[in-house]
Write a protein that holds these residues in place. Structure first.
Motif, PDB file in Angstrom:
ATOM      1  N   ALA A 126       0.816  -1.215   0.000  1.00 45.55           N
ATOM      2  CA  ALA A 126       0.000   0.000   0.000  1.00 45.55           C
ATOM      3  C   ALA A 126       0.848   1.263   0.000  1.00 45.55           C
ATOM      4  O   ALA A 126       0.307   2.372   0.019  1.00 45.55           O
ATOM      5  CB  ALA A 126      -0.934   0.001   1.211  1.00 45.55           C
ATOM      6  N   GLY A 127       2.179   1.109   0.011  1.00 38.56           N
ATOM      7  CA  GLY A 127       3.064   2.263  -0.017  1.00 38.56           C
ATOM      8  C   GLY A 127       3.348   2.858   1.342  1.00 38.56           C
ATOM      9  O   GLY A 127       3.850   3.985   1.440  1.00 38.56           O
ATOM     10  N   VAL A 128       3.061   2.123   2.419  1.00 38.21           N
ATOM     11  CA  VAL A 128       3.306   2.611   3.775  1.00 38.21           C
ATOM     12  C   VAL A 128       4.673   2.117   4.246  1.00 38.21           C
ATOM     13  O   VAL A 128       4.999   0.932   4.090  1.00 38.21           O
ATOM     14  CB  VAL A 128       2.207   2.145   4.751  1.00 38.21           C
ATOM     15  N   GLU A 129       5.453   3.007   4.821  1.00 46.16           N
ATOM     16  CA  GLU A 129       6.799   2.665   5.299  1.00 46.16           C
ATOM     17  C   GLU A 129       6.719   1.557   6.343  1.00 46.16           C
ATOM     18  O   GLU A 129       5.862   1.567   7.228  1.00 46.16           O
ATOM     19  CB  GLU A 129       7.467   3.918   5.873  1.00 46.16           C
ATOM     20  N   GLY A 130       7.638   0.572   6.262  1.00 47.36           N
ATOM     21  CA  GLY A 130       7.518  -0.662   7.019  1.00 47.36           C
ATOM     22  C   GLY A 130       7.618  -0.526   8.521  1.00 47.36           C
ATOM     23  O   GLY A 130       6.931  -1.246   9.259  1.00 47.36           O
ATOM     24  N   THR A 131       8.480   0.363   9.022  1.00 44.07           N
ATOM     25  CA  THR A 131       8.608   0.516  10.477  1.00 44.07           C
ATOM     26  C   THR A 131       7.330   1.097  11.065  1.00 44.07           C
ATOM     27  O   THR A 131       6.809   0.610  12.074  1.00 44.07           O
ATOM     28  CB  THR A 131       9.805   1.408  10.822  1.00 44.07           C
ATOM     29  N   PHE A 132       6.807   2.143  10.433  1.00 41.02           N
ATOM     30  CA  PHE A 132       5.557   2.758  10.883  1.00 41.02           C
ATOM     31  C   PHE A 132       4.408   1.756  10.794  1.00 41.02           C
ATOM     32  O   PHE A 132       3.597   1.635  11.717  1.00 41.02           O
ATOM     33  CB  PHE A 132       5.264   3.992  10.022  1.00 41.02           C
ATOM     34  N   GLN A 133       4.345   1.005   9.695  1.00 40.17           N
ATOM     35  CA  GLN A 133       3.270   0.036   9.502  1.00 40.17           C
ATOM     36  C   GLN A 133       3.329  -1.083  10.536  1.00 40.17           C
ATOM     37  O   GLN A 133       2.321  -1.415  11.163  1.00 40.17           O
ATOM     38  CB  GLN A 133       3.361  -0.564   8.096  1.00 40.17           C
ATOM     39  N   THR A 134       4.511  -1.664  10.724  1.00 38.77           N
ATOM     40  CA  THR A 134       4.633  -2.805  11.635  1.00 38.77           C
ATOM     41  C   THR A 134       4.470  -2.398  13.084  1.00 38.77           C
ATOM     42  O   THR A 134       3.704  -3.007  13.842  1.00 38.77           O
ATOM     43  CB  THR A 134       6.000  -3.480  11.442  1.00 38.77           C
ATOM     44  N   ASN A 135       5.207  -1.364  13.497  1.00 38.21           N
ATOM     45  CA  ASN A 135       5.230  -1.003  14.906  1.00 38.21           C
ATOM     46  C   ASN A 135       3.978  -0.274  15.351  1.00 38.21           C
ATOM     47  O   ASN A 135       3.524  -0.456  16.486  1.00 38.21           O
ATOM     48  CB  ASN A 135       6.451  -0.135  15.199  1.00 38.21           C
ATOM     49  N   HIS A 136       3.412   0.539  14.463  1.00 40.86           N
ATOM     50  CA  HIS A 136       2.239   1.331  14.867  1.00 40.86           C
ATOM     51  C   HIS A 136       0.953   0.923  14.158  1.00 40.86           C
ATOM     52  O   HIS A 136       0.007   0.450  14.795  1.00 40.86           O
ATOM     53  CB  HIS A 136       2.478   2.818  14.626  1.00 40.86           C
ATOM     54  N   LEU A 137       0.899   1.100  12.838  1.00 41.30           N
ATOM     55  CA  LEU A 137      -0.390   1.000  12.146  1.00 41.30           C
ATOM     56  C   LEU A 137      -0.996  -0.392  12.231  1.00 41.30           C
ATOM     57  O   LEU A 137      -2.203  -0.542  12.450  1.00 41.30           O
ATOM     58  CB  LEU A 137      -0.234   1.434  10.682  1.00 41.30           C
ATOM     59  N   GLY A 138      -0.173  -1.435  12.059  1.00 44.13           N
ATOM     60  CA  GLY A 138      -0.704  -2.794  12.160  1.00 44.13           C
ATOM     61  C   GLY A 138      -1.276  -3.074  13.537  1.00 44.13           C
ATOM     62  O   GLY A 138      -2.330  -3.718  13.667  1.00 44.13           O
ATOM     63  N   HIS A 139      -0.588  -2.596  14.568  1.00 50.22           N
ATOM     64  CA  HIS A 139      -1.095  -2.803  15.930  1.00 50.22           C
ATOM     65  C   HIS A 139      -2.333  -1.948  16.203  1.00 50.22           C
ATOM     66  O   HIS A 139      -3.261  -2.387  16.900  1.00 50.22           O
ATOM     67  CB  HIS A 139       0.000  -2.472  16.949  1.00 50.22           C
ATOM     68  N   TYR A 140      -2.350  -0.737  15.668  1.00 40.67           N
ATOM     69  CA  TYR A 140      -3.541   0.110  15.811  1.00 40.67           C
ATOM     70  C   TYR A 140      -4.760  -0.606  15.222  1.00 40.67           C
ATOM     71  O   TYR A 140      -5.824  -0.691  15.852  1.00 40.67           O
ATOM     72  CB  TYR A 140      -3.305   1.445  15.103  1.00 40.67           C
ATOM     73  N   LEU A 141      -4.594  -1.138  14.009  1.00 43.13           N
ATOM     74  CA  LEU A 141      -5.698  -1.840  13.359  1.00 43.13           C
ATOM     75  C   LEU A 141      -6.095  -3.079  14.145  1.00 43.13           C
ATOM     76  O   LEU A 141      -7.297  -3.336  14.351  1.00 43.13           O
ATOM     77  CB  LEU A 141      -5.300  -2.221  11.929  1.00 43.13           C
ATOM     78  N   LEU A 142      -5.118  -3.847  14.609  1.00 42.21           N
ATOM     79  CA  LEU A 142      -5.425  -5.062  15.369  1.00 42.21           C
ATOM     80  C   LEU A 142      -6.219  -4.739  16.629  1.00 42.21           C
ATOM     81  O   LEU A 142      -7.225  -5.400  16.939  1.00 42.21           O
ATOM     82  CB  LEU A 142      -4.128  -5.784  15.726  1.00 42.21           C
ATOM     83  N   ALA A 143      -5.779  -3.730  17.370  1.00 37.48           N
ATOM     84  CA  ALA A 143      -6.483  -3.361  18.600  1.00 37.48           C
ATOM     85  C   ALA A 143      -7.907  -2.900  18.301  1.00 37.48           C
ATOM     86  O   ALA A 143      -8.856  -3.291  19.001  1.00 37.48           O
ATOM     87  CB  ALA A 143      -5.707  -2.269  19.332  1.00 37.48           C
ATOM     88  N   ARG A 144      -8.066  -2.082  17.260  1.00 34.27           N
ATOM     89  CA  ARG A 144      -9.408  -1.609  16.914  1.00 34.27           C
ATOM     90  C   ARG A 144     -10.314  -2.778  16.537  1.00 34.27           C
ATOM     91  O   ARG A 144     -11.491  -2.834  16.932  1.00 34.27           O
ATOM     92  CB  ARG A 144      -9.329  -0.618  15.749  1.00 34.27           C
ATOM     93  N   LEU A 145      -9.794  -3.734  15.773  1.00 31.32           N
ATOM     94  CA  LEU A 145     -10.620  -4.859  15.328  1.00 31.32           C
ATOM     95  C   LEU A 145     -11.007  -5.783  16.481  1.00 31.32           C
ATOM     96  O   LEU A 145     -12.097  -6.361  16.483  1.00 31.32           O
ATOM     97  CB  LEU A 145      -9.874  -5.669  14.267  1.00 31.32           C
ATOM     98  N   LEU A 146     -10.111  -5.917  17.467  1.00 33.67           N
ATOM     99  CA  LEU A 146     -10.371  -6.847  18.564  1.00 33.67           C
ATOM    100  C   LEU A 146     -11.114  -6.216  19.739  1.00 33.67           C
ATOM    101  O   LEU A 146     -11.551  -6.934  20.644  1.00 33.67           O
ATOM    102  CB  LEU A 146      -9.052  -7.453  19.061  1.00 33.67           C
ATOM    103  N   LEU A 147     -11.284  -4.919  19.740  1.00 31.00           N
ATOM    104  CA  LEU A 147     -11.974  -4.267  20.859  1.00 31.00           C
ATOM    105  C   LEU A 147     -13.338  -4.882  21.161  1.00 31.00           C
ATOM    106  O   LEU A 147     -13.651  -5.141  22.336  1.00 31.00           O
ATOM    107  CB  LEU A 147     -12.130  -2.767  20.590  1.00 31.00           C
ATOM    108  N   PRO A 148     -14.181  -5.150  20.164  1.00 27.17           N
ATOM    109  CA  PRO A 148     -15.497  -5.723  20.485  1.00 27.17           C
ATOM    110  C   PRO A 148     -15.414  -7.120  21.080  1.00 27.17           C
ATOM    111  O   PRO A 148     -16.387  -7.594  21.685  1.00 27.17           O
ATOM    112  CB  PRO A 148     -16.212  -5.751  19.123  1.00 27.17           C
ATOM    113  N   ASP A 149     -14.286  -7.789  20.908  1.00 24.75           N
ATOM    114  CA  ASP A 149     -14.146  -9.165  21.391  1.00 24.75           C
ATOM    115  C   ASP A 149     -13.544  -9.249  22.784  1.00 24.75           C
ATOM    116  O   ASP A 149     -13.534 -10.322  23.391  1.00 24.75           O
ATOM    117  CB  ASP A 149     -13.270  -9.966  20.426  1.00 24.75           C
ATOM    118  N   LEU A 150     -13.031  -8.145  23.297  1.00 21.12           N
ATOM    119  CA  LEU A 150     -12.424  -8.161  24.622  1.00 21.12           C
ATOM    120  C   LEU A 150     -13.494  -8.332  25.694  1.00 21.12           C
ATOM    121  O   LEU A 150     -14.526  -7.661  25.674  1.00 21.12           O
ATOM    122  CB  LEU A 150     -11.647  -6.878  24.872  1.00 21.12           C
ATOM    123  N   ALA A 151     -13.253  -9.234  26.619  1.00 22.69           N
ATOM    124  CA  ALA A 151     -14.185  -9.506  27.713  1.00 22.69           C
ATOM    125  C   ALA A 151     -13.642  -8.894  28.992  1.00 22.69           C
ATOM    126  O   ALA A 151     -12.517  -9.169  29.401  1.00 22.69           O
ATOM    127  CB  ALA A 151     -14.371 -11.011  27.882  1.00 22.69           C
TER     128      ALA A 151
END
Length: 330
Positions: A126-151
């Motif tokens: 997608a043209g996103v720099e790898g350090t920013f994507q791996t360390n921040h953006l991927g985790h941001y997306l993961l946390a947002r997606l899993l929020l409804p599943d947290l008990a």
């Protein structure tokens, strides 16, 4: 701000735990196959009430880590699932697969995986720099997606670094927080370190760690701490871990064989075992219940950098990250 609705506490939370008990809760650890993630998983996995999911990019290393952890902890409820934080499609597939796996309630998310590209910058499809994507953006997306599943009660921990704070004088260039489009594509920034690719890569790392902390604070403000707490964790310098794999031969040699002795003389230099135990305690110990929006150096609650508390910039990071991840910013 809108509060995220979460399932109420499940009835089996108070069930006594024995060696033969089925696990009553699930923990997800990104990058759990080596270094800090592996040692954190080892410390948490000794409690058989946890079902551990190692979210890893390399299936071979993940399988070896699972075998190691099962043997060393005696906990058979440890598995690995594929997750490549460089690709948002992989993050979405991981979240969907976890949701449909029929696991015990999700109580813990540790966003640990990290990378540092210094030889040259790398970009995803997608043209996103790898350090920013791996360390921040991927985790941001993961946390947002899993929020409804947290008990509830649940915890989210984001692994950060003292490199985000110029006052700590870690030797890395200080972060440069600019428009999110420049964080995702640093060469487009007029202030980009064009004449020093190594410096640009190291700055991308320190900036990504600042983003981790700002995200932790922003997420903590949006959630009810009685249901989900969110904190940032600095493991310190951990010589011998895999973080230096993109450095030159001499630096990799020093990182593996010389710098480990530095923990005798330099502040906040730790083994992965020491930092893993501290992170596991933050993730599970009762004394941290309800503690949210904090920055821990090991288990010491300390201030993060002045910039990390800038709410206006944190809101911009949140909104810009949501756009890059294909989410709404609510």
């Amino acid at each position: 701000m809108n509060k995220v609705r979460l399932p109420s506490q499940d009835k089996d939370r108070k069930r006594p735990v024995t060696a033969s008990s089925s696990p009553s809760r699930t923990a997800v650890i990104t990058g759990g196959n080596n270094g800090l993630g592996l040692e954190t998983a080892r410390a948490i996995g000794r409690d058989p009430s946890w079902h551990l999911v190692l979210a890893c990019r390399d299936p071979g290393r993940a399988a070896a880590a699972v075998a190691d952890l099962k043997q060393s902890t005696g906990n058979p409820n440890i598995e690995a699932r594929a997750l490549d934080l460089l690709a948002n499609a992989s993050v979405r597939a991981f979240a969907d697969g976890l949701r449909g796996a029929g696991l015990p309630p999700l109580r813990l998310l540790i966003c640990n995986a990290g990378i540092q590209f210094v030889a040259q910058m790398r970009f995803n499809e997608a043209g996103v720099e790898g350090t920013f994507q791996t360390n921040h953006l991927g985790h941001y997306l993961l946390a947002r997606l899993l929020l409804p599943d947290l008990a509830a009660p649940a915890r989210i921990l984001l692994v950060a670094s003292g490199t985000h704070d110029p006052r700590q004088k870690t030797g890395l260039p200080e972060p440069r927080f600019t428009a999110v489009e420049y964080l995702a594509n640093p060469p487009a920034d007029p202030a980009f370190d064009r004449d020093d690719p190594g410096k640009a890569g190291r700055r991308a790392y320190s900036t990504s760690k600042l983003c981790n902390i700002m995200t932790a604070y922003e997420l903590a403000r949006r959630l009810d701490p009685a249901k989900v707490t969110v904190n940032a964790f600095d493991p310190g310098l951990m010589p011998g871990s895999g973080l230096a794999r993109d450095y030159g031969f001499v630096m990799r040699l020093a990182w593996k064989f010389i710098l480990p002795a530095a923990r005798l003389f330099i502040r906040n230099v730790n083994t992965t075992q020491i930092s893993g135990k501290a992170l596991a305690n933050l993730a599970t110990a009762q004394r941290y219940a309800g503690v949210t929006g904090r920055y821990f150096e090991g288990e010491k609650d300390i201030p993060s950098s002045d910039l990390s508390y800038d709410r206006e910039k944190s809101a911009l990071l949140w909104a810009g990250s949501a756009a890059l991840a294909g989410l709404d910013a609510a």
